[in-house]
Design an enzyme around this catalytic site. Sequence first.
Site, PDB file in Angstrom:
ATOM      1  N   GLY A 126      -5.826  -4.347   4.719  1.00 17.73           N
ATOM      2  CA  GLY A 126      -5.010  -5.356   4.060  1.00 17.73           C
ATOM      3  C   GLY A 126      -5.601  -6.747   4.094  1.00 17.73           C
ATOM      4  O   GLY A 126      -5.614  -7.458   3.089  1.00 17.73           O
ATOM      5  N   ARG A 127      -6.125  -7.169   5.238  1.00 20.44           N
ATOM      6  CA  ARG A 127      -6.658  -8.535   5.361  1.00 20.44           C
ATOM      7  C   ARG A 127      -8.022  -8.683   4.691  1.00 20.44           C
ATOM      8  O   ARG A 127      -8.565  -9.784   4.636  1.00 20.44           O
ATOM      9  CB  ARG A 127      -6.720  -8.931   6.824  1.00 20.44           C
ATOM     10  CG  ARG A 127      -7.483  -7.971   7.717  1.00 20.44           C
ATOM     11  CD  ARG A 127      -7.201  -8.249   9.192  1.00 20.44           C
ATOM     12  NE  ARG A 127      -7.803  -7.265  10.091  1.00 20.44           N
ATOM     13  CZ  ARG A 127      -7.257  -6.095  10.397  1.00 20.44           C
ATOM     14  NH1 ARG A 127      -6.107  -5.734   9.846  1.00 20.44           N
ATOM     15  NH2 ARG A 127      -7.849  -5.276  11.245  1.00 20.44           N
ATOM     16  N   GLU A 154       9.613  -5.869   4.366  1.00 23.58           N
ATOM     17  CA  GLU A 154       9.780  -7.200   3.784  1.00 23.58           C
ATOM     18  C   GLU A 154       9.566  -7.170   2.272  1.00 23.58           C
ATOM     19  O   GLU A 154      10.337  -7.752   1.503  1.00 23.58           O
ATOM     20  CB  GLU A 154       8.785  -8.182   4.425  1.00 23.58           C
ATOM     21  CG  GLU A 154       8.962  -8.358   5.921  1.00 23.58           C
ATOM     22  CD  GLU A 154       8.099  -7.425   6.739  1.00 23.58           C
ATOM     23  OE1 GLU A 154       7.845  -7.740   7.909  1.00 23.58           O
ATOM     24  OE2 GLU A 154       7.671  -6.363   6.203  1.00 23.58           O
ATOM     25  N   LYS A 159       6.939  -3.216  13.530  1.00 24.11           N
ATOM     26  CA  LYS A 159       7.664  -2.596  12.414  1.00 24.11           C
ATOM     27  C   LYS A 159       8.570  -1.481  12.925  1.00 24.11           C
ATOM     28  O   LYS A 159       9.729  -1.350  12.509  1.00 24.11           O
ATOM     29  CB  LYS A 159       6.678  -2.031  11.389  1.00 24.11           C
ATOM     30  CG  LYS A 159       5.878  -3.069  10.628  1.00 24.11           C
ATOM     31  CD  LYS A 159       4.922  -2.370   9.669  1.00 24.11           C
ATOM     32  CE  LYS A 159       4.053  -3.352   8.909  1.00 24.11           C
ATOM     33  NZ  LYS A 159       3.086  -2.659   8.015  1.00 24.11           N
ATOM     34  N   HIS A 207      -3.290 -37.506  12.785  1.00 26.29           N
ATOM     35  CA  HIS A 207      -2.091 -38.262  13.152  1.00 26.29           C
ATOM     36  C   HIS A 207      -1.083 -37.374  13.860  1.00 26.29           C
ATOM     37  O   HIS A 207       0.105 -37.709  13.932  1.00 26.29           O
ATOM     38  CB  HIS A 207      -1.478 -38.888  11.898  1.00 26.29           C
ATOM     39  CG  HIS A 207      -2.410 -39.851  11.222  1.00 26.29           C
ATOM     40  ND1 HIS A 207      -2.449 -41.192  11.545  1.00 26.29           N
ATOM     41  CD2 HIS A 207      -3.363 -39.658  10.278  1.00 26.29           C
ATOM     42  CE1 HIS A 207      -3.377 -41.790  10.807  1.00 26.29           C
ATOM     43  NE2 HIS A 207      -3.944 -40.882  10.032  1.00 26.29           N
ATOM     44  N   GLU A 260      -5.813 -10.606  13.833  1.00 26.21           N
ATOM     45  CA  GLU A 260      -5.399  -9.231  13.589  1.00 26.21           C
ATOM     46  C   GLU A 260      -6.586  -8.289  13.717  1.00 26.21           C
ATOM     47  O   GLU A 260      -6.436  -7.136  14.125  1.00 26.21           O
ATOM     48  CB  GLU A 260      -4.750  -9.094  12.211  1.00 26.21           C
ATOM     49  CG  GLU A 260      -4.051  -7.759  11.996  1.00 26.21           C
ATOM     50  CD  GLU A 260      -3.186  -7.748  10.749  1.00 26.21           C
ATOM     51  OE1 GLU A 260      -2.054  -8.265  10.807  1.00 26.21           O
ATOM     52  OE2 GLU A 260      -3.628  -7.215   9.711  1.00 26.21           O
ATOM     53  N   LYS A 294       0.831  -1.209   0.000  1.00 25.03           N
ATOM     54  CA  LYS A 294       0.000   0.000   0.000  1.00 25.03           C
ATOM     55  C   LYS A 294       0.862   1.254   0.000  1.00 25.03           C
ATOM     56  O   LYS A 294       0.613   2.194  -0.748  1.00 25.03           O
ATOM     57  CB  LYS A 294      -0.956  -0.024   1.190  1.00 25.03           C
ATOM     58  CG  LYS A 294      -1.947   1.130   1.193  1.00 25.03           C
ATOM     59  CD  LYS A 294      -2.976   0.998   2.326  1.00 25.03           C
ATOM     60  CE  LYS A 294      -4.054   0.009   1.978  1.00 25.03           C
ATOM     61  NZ  LYS A 294      -5.177   0.044   2.962  1.00 25.03           N
TER      62      LYS A 294
END
Length: 545
Positions: free
Chosen positions: A265-266, A210, A510, A382, A351, A204
């Site tokens: 964002g999500r 990252e 951040k 399992h 979040e 954005k």
Amino acid sequence: MTITASPAWAAIDAHRKTFAQTRLRDLFASDAQRVGSLSLSFDDIFYDFSKQRLTRETLGLLAALAKEAKLAKQTERMFAGERINASEGRSVLHVALRRSAGPFPSSQFDVMPEVTETKQRMAEFAERLRAGKCLGHKGAAIRNVVNIGIGGSDLGPKMMAYALRSVSHPALAVHYVSNLDGAQLAPLLQTLDPRTTLFIVVSKTFTTQETMLNANTAREWLRANLGEALVVENHFAAVSSKPEKAVEFGVPRGLVFPIWDWVGGRYSLWSAVGLALMIAIGAQAFDEMLRGAERMDEHFRTTPFERNLPVIMALIGIWNTNFLGASTNAVLPYNESLKYFPSFLQQLEMESNGKSVSLGGEAMDCATSPIVWGELGNNGQHAFFQLLHQGGRLVPCDFIAAVRSDYPLPGHQEALLANCFAQSAALAFGRTESEVRLSMEKEAISPQEIARLLPHRVFAGNQPSSTLLLASINPGTLGSLIALYEHKVFVQGVIWGINSFDQWGVELGKAVANRILPAFHDPDLAGVLDASTQGLLSYCRKHIS
């Protein structure tokens, strides 16, 4: 008044106390119509919540809590474009991204023209690329697409792209890179032809640490392999609210797609953040996904609480978390194609609702989001299912399965579904001491051996779960499924009285990382850091290559 001080909350708590000793075995034995009254259908989704530890009376009391929290009014505020993200002063309009007709949310504040224009540009670009008409180095057609993003710029599109592999372009490879660890990007680059690779940088602000570090590494890789003949613009597209920064990086202006501050964002899968997904599955399938989400939007907006899928799912979560005391919720897909769905929900739910402060800034006096976790159910059987069955902890579960396989093999789907149904039944009903004893006696096991083994073979049961059955894995149904969980999160946030649309906890990490990074190479800068971090940096300087 906080929601916990409301008459509706007190009524639910009183109900819980009278209900405490009731077990799922008893509830099923006393109500032959339980499954019919505690299940809902929507298009190609069937939601069975009869194995939850509740009754119709419980749901009625929970619905009264939703009314006490003014859920209907808050829903209309969101759809009207009001700035319900109060801490950031923003509207919350991801629902506009899947809207098929405007104006929306109003003629005075109509976002649809720019949404429609962006979708058209995305579709034109995606279809040109899919047809081999987007050219990389010296006219070679683009055959590899790498989405570089993180969080909502990675999880949603990656999850959906994996889920829809069966309808993806057979000759295009679409990859997702998010991790700062070179162990993700470096091996991928070794498999790619730089002449035919396009990178989509999704950020954005176009400053995400990252994402930009990975993007710069990708650009340097292209330069190292293609030399002076490299035309950077042939190998990059971008999604950003800062187009000038993307152009400065080397992205052609015509391949910078917008994202708006009213899209979190999500919640951005439906926007240009989904460009790599659209390239993989095609514009038509992407639109089918949007239409599925839009149908769920309308269902949520217009359906009474007692038949409203997102509301019922949210209320069950409130009951399990705030009244039964569950601190986690397991998401267990029984389809390989939904492998990344638990990870996607971790961000969406934790979040959004992992908050300890109310909208008014007061400390919360009740729990909010549970810890969401999970794995492919068949693999989990399992691994951690032992704890679910006999670990003594309350862990509500969401079982998710598709009736028809997207990759059918003879006998596989029936066995997969049998395992899914068996696990939810075993968690709910367990196995009593008398049932275990009878079973062992039928096996002619000696009384002494029965006495020794009996405690180990008893299962308490009474573990609550819901089962979501999809008719098949397809874009429309998955669009509805994601929107279902989005609205569930919104409902719970309204009831708890928190802001589901900010994420200050992410921002803190951040900021701290930006203070630490320079200290790796300049020890003098470490003096302002805490003693533990200084010690860690000192160790790293001795061993870093």
